[in-house]
Scaffold this active site. Structure first.
Site, PDB file in Angstrom:
ATOM      1  N   LYS A  15       0.830  -1.214   0.000  1.00 27.97           N
ATOM      2  CA  LYS A  15       0.000   0.000   0.000  1.00 27.97           C
ATOM      3  C   LYS A  15       0.867   1.267   0.000  1.00 27.97           C
ATOM      4  O   LYS A  15       0.624   2.171  -0.770  1.00 27.97           O
ATOM      5  CB  LYS A  15      -0.923   0.052   1.239  1.00 27.97           C
ATOM      6  CG  LYS A  15      -1.859  -1.131   1.360  1.00 27.97           C
ATOM      7  CD  LYS A  15      -2.827  -0.946   2.514  1.00 27.97           C
ATOM      8  CE  LYS A  15      -2.163  -0.932   3.883  1.00 27.97           C
ATOM      9  NZ  LYS A  15      -1.594  -2.221   4.299  1.00 27.97           N
ATOM     10  N   ARG A  88      -9.216   1.213   9.203  1.00 29.64           N
ATOM     11  CA  ARG A  88      -8.773  -0.127   9.580  1.00 29.64           C
ATOM     12  C   ARG A  88      -9.841  -0.855  10.383  1.00 29.64           C
ATOM     13  O   ARG A  88      -9.655  -2.005  10.739  1.00 29.64           O
ATOM     14  CB  ARG A  88      -7.528  -0.016  10.447  1.00 29.64           C
ATOM     15  CG  ARG A  88      -6.244  -0.335   9.709  1.00 29.64           C
ATOM     16  CD  ARG A  88      -5.153  -0.219  10.737  1.00 29.64           C
ATOM     17  NE  ARG A  88      -3.933  -0.857  10.371  1.00 29.64           N
ATOM     18  CZ  ARG A  88      -2.969  -0.317   9.655  1.00 29.64           C
ATOM     19  NH1 ARG A  88      -3.136   0.872   9.136  1.00 29.64           N
ATOM     20  NH2 ARG A  88      -1.851  -0.979   9.441  1.00 29.64           N
ATOM     21  N   ARG A 122      12.026  -5.035   4.589  1.00 28.78           N
ATOM     22  CA  ARG A 122      11.571  -3.682   4.279  1.00 28.78           C
ATOM     23  C   ARG A 122      12.426  -2.614   4.962  1.00 28.78           C
ATOM     24  O   ARG A 122      12.764  -2.728   6.138  1.00 28.78           O
ATOM     25  CB  ARG A 122      10.115  -3.563   4.748  1.00 28.78           C
ATOM     26  CG  ARG A 122       9.571  -2.176   4.733  1.00 28.78           C
ATOM     27  CD  ARG A 122       8.098  -2.185   4.594  1.00 28.78           C
ATOM     28  NE  ARG A 122       7.400  -2.495   5.831  1.00 28.78           N
ATOM     29  CZ  ARG A 122       6.080  -2.482   5.930  1.00 28.78           C
ATOM     30  NH1 ARG A 122       5.344  -2.218   4.878  1.00 28.78           N
ATOM     31  NH2 ARG A 122       5.505  -2.750   7.072  1.00 28.78           N
ATOM     32  N   ARG A 155      11.594  -0.651  10.521  1.00 34.95           N
ATOM     33  CA  ARG A 155      10.583  -0.301  11.519  1.00 34.95           C
ATOM     34  C   ARG A 155      10.602  -1.266  12.700  1.00 34.95           C
ATOM     35  O   ARG A 155      10.716  -2.463  12.518  1.00 34.95           O
ATOM     36  CB  ARG A 155       9.189  -0.331  10.874  1.00 34.95           C
ATOM     37  CG  ARG A 155       8.840   0.956  10.188  1.00 34.95           C
ATOM     38  CD  ARG A 155       7.627   0.827   9.325  1.00 34.95           C
ATOM     39  NE  ARG A 155       6.513   0.123   9.965  1.00 34.95           N
ATOM     40  CZ  ARG A 155       5.340  -0.069   9.363  1.00 34.95           C
ATOM     41  NH1 ARG A 155       5.139   0.383   8.146  1.00 34.95           N
ATOM     42  NH2 ARG A 155       4.388  -0.714   9.979  1.00 34.95           N
ATOM     43  N   ARG A 166       0.275  -8.442  13.861  1.00 30.63           N
ATOM     44  CA  ARG A 166      -0.345  -7.483  12.934  1.00 30.63           C
ATOM     45  C   ARG A 166      -1.245  -8.189  11.932  1.00 30.63           C
ATOM     46  O   ARG A 166      -2.306  -7.687  11.567  1.00 30.63           O
ATOM     47  CB  ARG A 166       0.731  -6.660  12.231  1.00 30.63           C
ATOM     48  CG  ARG A 166       1.180  -5.486  13.100  1.00 30.63           C
ATOM     49  CD  ARG A 166       2.505  -4.917  12.688  1.00 30.63           C
ATOM     50  NE  ARG A 166       2.528  -4.424  11.336  1.00 30.63           N
ATOM     51  CZ  ARG A 166       3.642  -4.283  10.610  1.00 30.63           C
ATOM     52  NH1 ARG A 166       4.809  -4.596  11.138  1.00 30.63           N
ATOM     53  NH2 ARG A 166       3.597  -3.834   9.392  1.00 30.63           N
TER      54      ARG A 166
HETATM   55  P1  ADP Z   1       1.187  -1.702   7.921  1.00 28.58           P
HETATM   56  O1  ADP Z   1       0.071  -1.473   6.944  1.00 28.58           O
HETATM   57  O2  ADP Z   1       2.456  -2.093   7.257  1.00 28.58           O
HETATM   58  O3  ADP Z   1       0.801  -2.607   9.043  1.00 28.58           O
HETATM   59  P2  ADP Z   1       1.044   1.057   8.929  1.00 28.58           P
HETATM   60  O4  ADP Z   1       2.204   1.940   8.728  1.00 28.58           O
HETATM   61  O5  ADP Z   1      -0.197   1.376   8.148  1.00 28.58           O
HETATM   62  O6  ADP Z   1       1.577  -0.387   8.645  1.00 28.58           O
HETATM   63  O7  ADP Z   1       0.626   1.015  10.485  1.00 28.58           O
HETATM   64  C1  ADP Z   1       1.546   0.717  11.514  1.00 28.58           C
HETATM   65  C2  ADP Z   1       0.833   0.689  12.861  1.00 28.58           C
HETATM   66  O8  ADP Z   1       0.239   1.977  13.154  1.00 28.58           O
HETATM   67  C3  ADP Z   1      -0.332  -0.291  12.982  1.00 28.58           C
HETATM   68  O9  ADP Z   1       0.103  -1.587  13.332  1.00 28.58           O
HETATM   69  C4  ADP Z   1      -1.172   0.373  14.094  1.00 28.58           C
HETATM   70  O10 ADP Z   1      -0.625   0.157  15.365  1.00 28.58           O
HETATM   71  C5  ADP Z   1      -1.038   1.849  13.801  1.00 28.58           C
HETATM   72  N1  ADP Z   1      -2.099   2.355  12.880  1.00 28.58           N
HETATM   73  C6  ADP Z   1      -1.911   2.853  11.632  1.00 28.58           C
HETATM   74  N2  ADP Z   1      -3.075   3.235  11.083  1.00 28.58           N
HETATM   75  C7  ADP Z   1      -4.045   2.959  12.003  1.00 28.58           C
HETATM   76  C8  ADP Z   1      -5.462   3.092  12.037  1.00 28.58           C
HETATM   77  N3  ADP Z   1      -6.131   3.584  10.990  1.00 28.58           N
HETATM   78  N4  ADP Z   1      -6.120   2.694  13.145  1.00 28.58           N
HETATM   79  C9  ADP Z   1      -5.472   2.200  14.200  1.00 28.58           C
HETATM   80  N5  ADP Z   1      -4.138   2.034  14.246  1.00 28.58           N
HETATM   81  C10 ADP Z   1      -3.416   2.397  13.163  1.00 28.58           C
END
Ligand code: ADP
Length: 210
Positions: A15, A88, A122, A155, A166
């Site tokens: 994404k 999410r 990554r 990360r 996750r």
């Molecule tokens: P990925 O899609 O690779 O898991 P992201 O960078 O989108 O990573 O998100 C990393 C972390 O940030 C998630 O595991 C969560 O803890 C938090 N996070 C990101 N976006 C949201 C969201 N919309 N709602 C709740 N937590 C979020």
């Protein structure tokens, strides 16, 4: 051309990578809640201190926090917007529907084995959010961002134990959004298992033009 789009898909689906290209090639403004939260954590803001424990364990930050964050950012944007990592949960999707009409949700579908391999290799730029992969998309210079020359990092939440959590959190909370957008006739599925980064982008572009 669709102008309010949501990118769905498990962690590691690509994404962030596609969001960067969509921003550059098609002029979208990317709103990535993951990038926003990482910045808050790095800057040790009050919000960042609250979010840290959730992000580092691979759990979701409470809906109220991210919904507020999105509401604040969206006010300043007039053109096309791409949501990456938001919504999410169904609650976040409902909140978004009250803020703006979504034209299309694009689900990048990728198998677990592929995801785990991608996440383990990554690299990210802490400054501009650019995403690299040690094998599939290495930076021109080792551990340095092509775009802004900042040192890249891995990360904290890309550790294997956290990745497994996750994926579990994704299945429980985010997978229902596929039905949510499909029931509203807004879903397109892109197979992200095969094809190059560019090839996947081309398929997204076609979906946006139709
Ligand atoms: P990925 O899609 O690779 O898991 P992201 O960078 O989108 O990573 O998100 C990393 C972390 O940030 C998630 O595991 C969560 O803890 C938090 N996070 C990101 N976006 C949201 C969201 N919309 N709602 C709740 N937590 C979020």
């Amino acid at each position: 051309m669709k102008s309010r789009i949501v990118l769905l898909g498990p962690p590691g689906a690509g994404k962030g990578t596609q969001a960067e290209i969509l921003e550059k090639e098609l002029g979208f403004t990317k709103l990535s809640t993951g990038d926003m939260l990482r910045e808050e954590i790095r800057n040790k803001t009050e919000l960042g201190e609250k979010a840290k424990i959730y992000v580092e364990s691979g759990n979701l930050v409470p809906d109220e926090i991210v919904i507020e964050m999105i509401k604040k950012r969206i006010r300043d944007i007039s053109g096309a917007i791409l949501f990456d990592g938001y919504p999410r949960t169904v609650k976040q999707a409902d909140a978004l529907a009250h803020i703006t009409d979504i034209d299309l949700a694009i689900n990048i579908d990728v198998k677990d084995e592929v995801l785990i391999n991608r996440i383990a290799k990554r690299l990210m730029c802490p400054k501009c959010g650019a995403v690299y992969h040690l094998v599939n998309k290495p930076p021109r210079k080792d551990w340095v961002c092509d775009k802004c020359s900042t040192n890249l990092y891995q990360r904290d939440d890309d550790r294997e134990e956290t990745v497994v959590n996750r994926l579990k959190v994704y299945r429980q909370n985010t997978l229902p959004l596929i039905n949510y957008y499909s029931e509203r006739n807004k879903l397109v599925v892109i197979d992200g298992n095969k094809g190059t980064i560019h090839n996947i982008f081309e398929r997204i572009r076609v979906a946006l033009e139709n």
